[in-house]
Design an enzyme around this catalytic site. Structure first.
Site, PDB file in Angstrom:
ATOM      1  N   LYS A   1      43.179  43.328  84.174  1.00 11.23           N
ATOM      2  CA  LYS A   1      43.257  41.894  83.847  1.00 11.23           C
ATOM      3  C   LYS A   1      41.993  41.444  83.108  1.00 11.23           C
ATOM      4  O   LYS A   1      42.053  40.629  82.179  1.00 11.23           O
ATOM      5  CB  LYS A   1      43.454  41.090  85.132  1.00 11.23           C
TER       6      LYS A   1
ATOM      7  N   LYS B   1      35.468  31.495  84.179  1.00  8.02           N
ATOM      8  CA  LYS B   1      35.373  32.297  85.408  1.00  8.02           C
ATOM      9  C   LYS B   1      35.779  33.738  85.114  1.00  8.02           C
ATOM     10  O   LYS B   1      35.105  34.699  85.508  1.00  8.02           O
ATOM     11  CB  LYS B   1      36.277  31.653  86.477  1.00  8.02           C
TER      12      LYS B   1
ATOM     13  N   THR C   1      43.151  35.706  89.724  1.00  8.50           N
ATOM     14  CA  THR C   1      42.256  36.575  88.946  1.00  8.50           C
ATOM     15  C   THR C   1      40.878  36.503  89.584  1.00  8.50           C
ATOM     16  O   THR C   1      40.228  35.453  89.544  1.00  8.50           O
ATOM     17  CB  THR C   1      42.175  36.104  87.483  1.00  8.50           C
TER      18      THR C   1
END
Ligand code: NAP
Length: 306
Positions: free
Chosen positions: A173, A241, A98
């Site tokens: 995502k 993150k 990701t």
């Protein structure tokens, strides 16, 4: 299909079980990761070790990357002994990590100059989905490249979606991470409220999972919260993150996301304690317990009879 020679970089919580699926599917897999010890069980299963990213990318058809963040993907591709230097024209790189959508587009443009496709293919479904090959995989990039690697992706996940051009998988995502983070707050609050009413977490999870309030987070993280099991799973520092990526995208587009910002603050509270960033995201419940003034204890209810 011909894509049987696979390179795989990053054999952590998610990467390791995925390599296992590829091996069991009949692929020849060369692996590289920063910490070799995490790849050792895969070598027993038949994978070959490479000391460098370039070593994992030699004589392969498809390179999978499952590392941490945008700079890590750039490093394994373009850094010292990076994979890009040895990738022949026609290779497909599938990035399961990701990372940022804009970083993805830059990497894809750079690799396109040497005739290599770069597909963003972030996953959702957690460590459980990786182990059971039930992940959802969100793919961005050229449809022709997607069609070539689709049979491999089907060995790793249950739902494979070609979202759009390069970066589209990462953009979706990011949306997923909003849903996960905000939903997790609801799970924490519901479990604490239930407890205060004398209802055991197991009862709540069993009774509500199939109803309108049910969710992946409730079914998978609820039991871990109830058992006090804070092992990752999905580390708090990785969720942070992801939420940084989300907020950057939101800021660039002028989308206001106060609930996501609140989730970030709750995770920051977990991170502030020693080792907190390495806990699983279900550790958000510990931040709530502190807010409730109960430290690591389950909150007890001020009596509603008073
Ligand atoms: P992880 O356990 O930390 O695995 C990442 C692996 O990549 C580690 O083994 C790490 O090495 C290696 N690595 C990182 N940078 C590297 C570099 N520059 N060169 C070589 N190896 C490098 O994390 P994870 O949970 O598997 O997550 C991997 C990715 O999937 C992340 O982008 C995460 O956001 C995403 N993701 C995770 C989940 C989940 O539930 N865990 C779900 C969906 C998506 P070390 O072992 O030395 O640290």
């Amino acid at each position: 299909m011909s894509e049987r020679r696979i390179g795989f970089i990053g054999t952590g919580i998610m990467g390791a079980p995925l390599v296992g699926h590829l091996l069991r599917g009949g692929c020849r897999v060369t692996v590289h990761s920063r910490t070799r010890a995490k790849a050792e069980p895969l070598l027993v299963q038949g994978a070959t070790w490479a000391d460098t990213p370039a070593g994992a990318a030699a004589e392969i058809d498809v390179l999978f990357v499952m590392v941490t963040d945008t700079p890590d993907v750039e490093q394994v591709l373009f850094g010292e002994n990076g994979a890009a230097a040895v990738l022949p024209r026609g290779t497909v790189v599938v990035d399961l990590s990701t990372i940022s959508p804009s970083g993805t587009r830059s990497i894809a443009a750079r690799l396109a100059e040497q005739g290599v496709d770069f597909l963003d293919a972030p996953v959702t479904g957690g460590d459980v989905g990786a182990r059971n090959a039930t992940l959802t995989i969100l793919v961005g990039g050229r449809a022709e490249a997607f069609d070539r690697v689709r049979p491999l992706l089907e060995q790793l996940g249950r739902r494979i979606v070609h979202v759009g051009p390069s970066g589209a998988g990462q953009a979706l995502k990011a949306c997923n991470q909003v849903l996960c983070a905000v939903n997790l707050m609801g799970v924490c609050e519901a479990l604490l409220l239930a407890r205060s009413a004398g209802i055991a977490p197991e009862v709540l999870i069993d009774a509500l999972s199939a109803g309108a309030g049910g969710s992946w987070a409730l079914a998978n993280y609820g039991p871990r919260m109830a058992a006090g099991d804070m092992a990752p799973g999905f580390m708090v520092k990785l969720q942070q993150k992801d939420l940084r990526i989300v907020q950057e995208a939101g800021q660039a587009a002028g989308v206001v996301m106060p609930a996501t910002a609140l989730a970030q603050q709750m995770f920051r509270s977990v991170e502030a304690r020693p080792g907190g960033g390495e806990l699983g995201t279900q550790a958000m419940i510990t931040a709530y317990r502190h807010l409730c003034g109960n430290g690591d204890e389950q909150p007890t209810r001020p009596s509603h009879r008073t």
